[in-house]
Design a protein around this motif. Structure first.
Motif, short mmCIF file in Angstrom:
data_model
loop_
_atom_site.label_atom_id
_atom_site.label_comp_id
_atom_site.label_asym_id
_atom_site.label_seq_id
_atom_site.Cartn_x
_atom_site.Cartn_y
_atom_site.Cartn_z
N ILE A 1 -3.62 -5.34 0.81
CA ILE A 1 -2.66 -5.51 -0.28
C ILE A 1 -3.42 -5.81 -1.57
CG2 ILE A 1 -0.69 -6.84 -1.16
CD1 ILE A 1 -0.05 -7.61 1.76
N ASP A 2 -3.07 -5.12 -2.65
CA ASP A 2 -3.69 -5.36 -3.96
C ASP A 2 -2.58 -5.47 -5.00
OD1 ASP A 2 -5.11 -5.40 -6.34
OD2 ASP A 2 -6.61 -3.95 -5.63
N VAL A 3 -2.20 -6.71 -5.31
CA VAL A 3 -1.14 -6.92 -6.31
C VAL A 3 -1.70 -7.00 -7.73
CG1 VAL A 3 0.47 -8.03 -4.71
CG2 VAL A 3 -1.19 -9.43 -5.95
N GLU A 4 -2.97 -7.39 -7.85
CA GLU A 4 -3.56 -7.49 -9.19
C GLU A 4 -3.63 -6.13 -9.86
OE1 GLU A 4 -7.28 -9.50 -9.05
OE2 GLU A 4 -6.42 -11.42 -8.40
N ARG A 5 -4.10 -5.14 -9.12
CA ARG A 5 -4.17 -3.80 -9.71
C ARG A 5 -2.77 -3.17 -9.80
NH1 ARG A 5 -9.10 -4.08 -6.78
NH2 ARG A 5 -10.92 -3.77 -8.14
N GLY A 6 -1.87 -3.58 -8.92
CA GLY A 6 -0.48 -3.13 -9.04
C GLY A 6 0.12 -3.58 -10.36
N ALA A 7 -0.15 -4.85 -10.72
CA ALA A 7 0.35 -5.38 -11.99
C ALA A 7 -0.35 -4.73 -13.17
CB ALA A 7 0.13 -6.90 -12.03
N LYS A 8 -1.65 -4.45 -13.02
CA LYS A 8 -2.39 -3.79 -14.10
C LYS A 8 -1.83 -2.40 -14.38
CE LYS A 8 -6.42 -1.99 -13.17
NZ LYS A 8 -7.86 -1.84 -12.85
N VAL A 9 -1.50 -1.67 -13.34
CA VAL A 9 -1.04 -0.29 -13.47
C VAL A 9 0.42 -0.21 -13.88
CG1 VAL A 9 -0.61 1.86 -12.19
CG2 VAL A 9 -2.76 0.63 -11.87
N SER A 10 1.28 -1.07 -13.27
CA SER A 10 2.73 -0.91 -13.43
C SER A 10 3.46 -2.15 -13.89
CB SER A 10 3.34 -0.45 -12.10
OG SER A 10 2.76 0.76 -11.66
N GLY A 11 2.86 -3.33 -13.81
CA GLY A 11 3.54 -4.56 -14.20
C GLY A 11 3.82 -5.44 -12.99
#
Length: 412
Positions: free
Chosen positions: A137-147
């Motif tokens: 799971i990668d939420v940091e890059r998820g937030a970087k890409v989409s919020g």
């Protein structure tokens, strides 16, 4: 219906407004029919008349034409008002539903054993920490890409989703459901017909330029699949298992479940959907619940079944059961699956009927989540974790993971 509105915590006066609008619709319709009949009769007299009599009849015909046009407009306006008010009403609540809000549910049964991690000698990690250890799971890059509330499933996380989807579809297919890959974008009439443009509209994404909606569940597409159709009774029940991406604004969840992937804006889901004769809906509702219980049991998760209270049903459900899995680091049960008996609510709005002999009537629709992927991953990681950060894979998923029995932490 007044009692149902009261139980839902919604406007009871809406029922009286609807009755008044319907009375205006009926009376304006009668008035239009009377004037139209008079106009037709007058039309027969004019060709036979002469002189002053004909002039008088033509004058009367002109006035009558204006009256007919006005009556037609009144009838259309009253009909439009009636339909607008009707669409604001929720389904009729089943009499056995517990009355109250979100916390007034009734626990019907519990399954499985809650692990004593203290007795095993270690403190359980939450799903996000485990997901990071596993490279899943990668939420940091998820937030970087989409919020916020977006994420990547990576490596074994992506494989775990595919295993869950394949296992869920396999169970549904074995139970007689037809697998379906459904559209994620639908027209307004599909969304409104299933009941998602009322109280649930704040959680819906809308593409203004195209006037299309992103679905929050494949239930919408599966319900509208037979829109404007008449189905022969011999074909029932019709059962579909839809897989689709789902999109939810989570507008009312500010500050709730902000960590990890439990409450997100985009996720994948396998959804069961049934069309049955109205008299069979209660039995079908129990069948959908049994299939959900079978699924969660196969994942070796401790869970409970609750009878959802009236104000927490959503507009389309007459009754709803939720299956809530135990989440160790939260110390409580959280919703994983849900099944709703929508009786004739959706079929009336979508004009889906059944032909039984000479009779044509609305049928009943029901839906049930089989696997909402992110929440199921949360429950699996936390309940099946081991002291070293690895996670044991339930046997039902192993054939879809190449026989793998354990997910191991990856090197940093």
């Amino acid at each position: 219906m007044r009692a149902s509105q009261r139980a839902r915590g919604e406007d009871v006066a809406l029922v009286d407004s609807l009755l008044s609008a319907d009375e205006r619709r009926r009376s304006s319709g009668v008035r239009f029919d009377e004037l139209r009949a008079e106009q037709k009769q007058l039309g027969k007299l004019i060709p036979k008349a002469t002189g002053d009599e004909k002039a008088e009849l033509l004058k009367k015909a002109g006035q009558l034409a204006a009256d007919v046009k006005a009556a037609d407009a009144d009838r259309d306006a009253a009909d439009a008002e009636t339909q607008e008010l009707l669409l604001q009403l929720g389904n009729l609540v089943h009499p056995d539903v517990p009355v109250g809000g979100e916390e007034d549910f009734v626990t019907l049964e519990t399954h499985g054993t809650i692990r004593d991690f203290g007795g095993e000698g270690f403190e359980p990690k939450d799903h996000l920490e485990l997901g990071q250890l596993l490279g899943a799971i990668d939420v940091e890059r998820g937030a970087k890409v989409s919020g916020s509330r977006f994420y990547f499933l990576t490596g074994v996380g992506a494989l775990l989703e595919l295993a869950l989807v394949n296992a869920a579809i396999a169970q549904a297919t074995a139970a007689g459901f037809t697998p379906m890959l459904t559209p994620a974008l639908v027209r307004p009439q599909s969304m409104a017909g299933t009941g998602f443009l009322g109280q649930a509209s704040q959680d819906v994404y809308h593409l203004d330029k195209d006037d299309l909606y992103l679905v929050g569940t494949s239930e919408v597409a599966l319900a509208a699949y037979h829109m404007d159709e008449i189905i022969d009774a011999e074909r029932l029940p019709l059962r579909y298992a839809g897989f689709s991406p789902c999109f939810r604004r989570e507008a009312g969840s500010h500050g709730k479940d902000t960590r990890g992937i439990f409450r997100v804006h985009q996720f994948d889901k396998v959804e069961m959907f049934s069309y049955v004769a109205p008299e069979d809906s209660r039995a079908e509702h129990q069948r959908l619940l049994d299939w959900e219980k079978q699924w969660l049991t196969s994942l070796e998760l401790p869970f409970r079944v609750i009878d959802v209270a009236s104000a927490d049903l959503g507009s389309s459900a007459a009754r709803k059961y939720d299956c809530e899995a135990w989440i160790p680091t939260q110390g409580k049960y959280r919703e994983l699956t849900s099944t709703s008996d929508c009786t004739e609510f959706q079929s009336r709005r979508l004009s889906i009927r059944v032909r039984d002999g000479k009779q044509v009537k609305p049928l009943a629709t029901l839906n049930g989540t089989l696997c909402a992927v992110p929440r199921t991953i949360v429950a699996i990681l936390e309940n099946h974790q081991q002291a070293d950060g690895s996670v044991r894979i339930p046997e039902v998923l192993r054939p879809y993971l190449g026989g793998r029995e354990v997910l191991e932490p990856v090197a940093k």
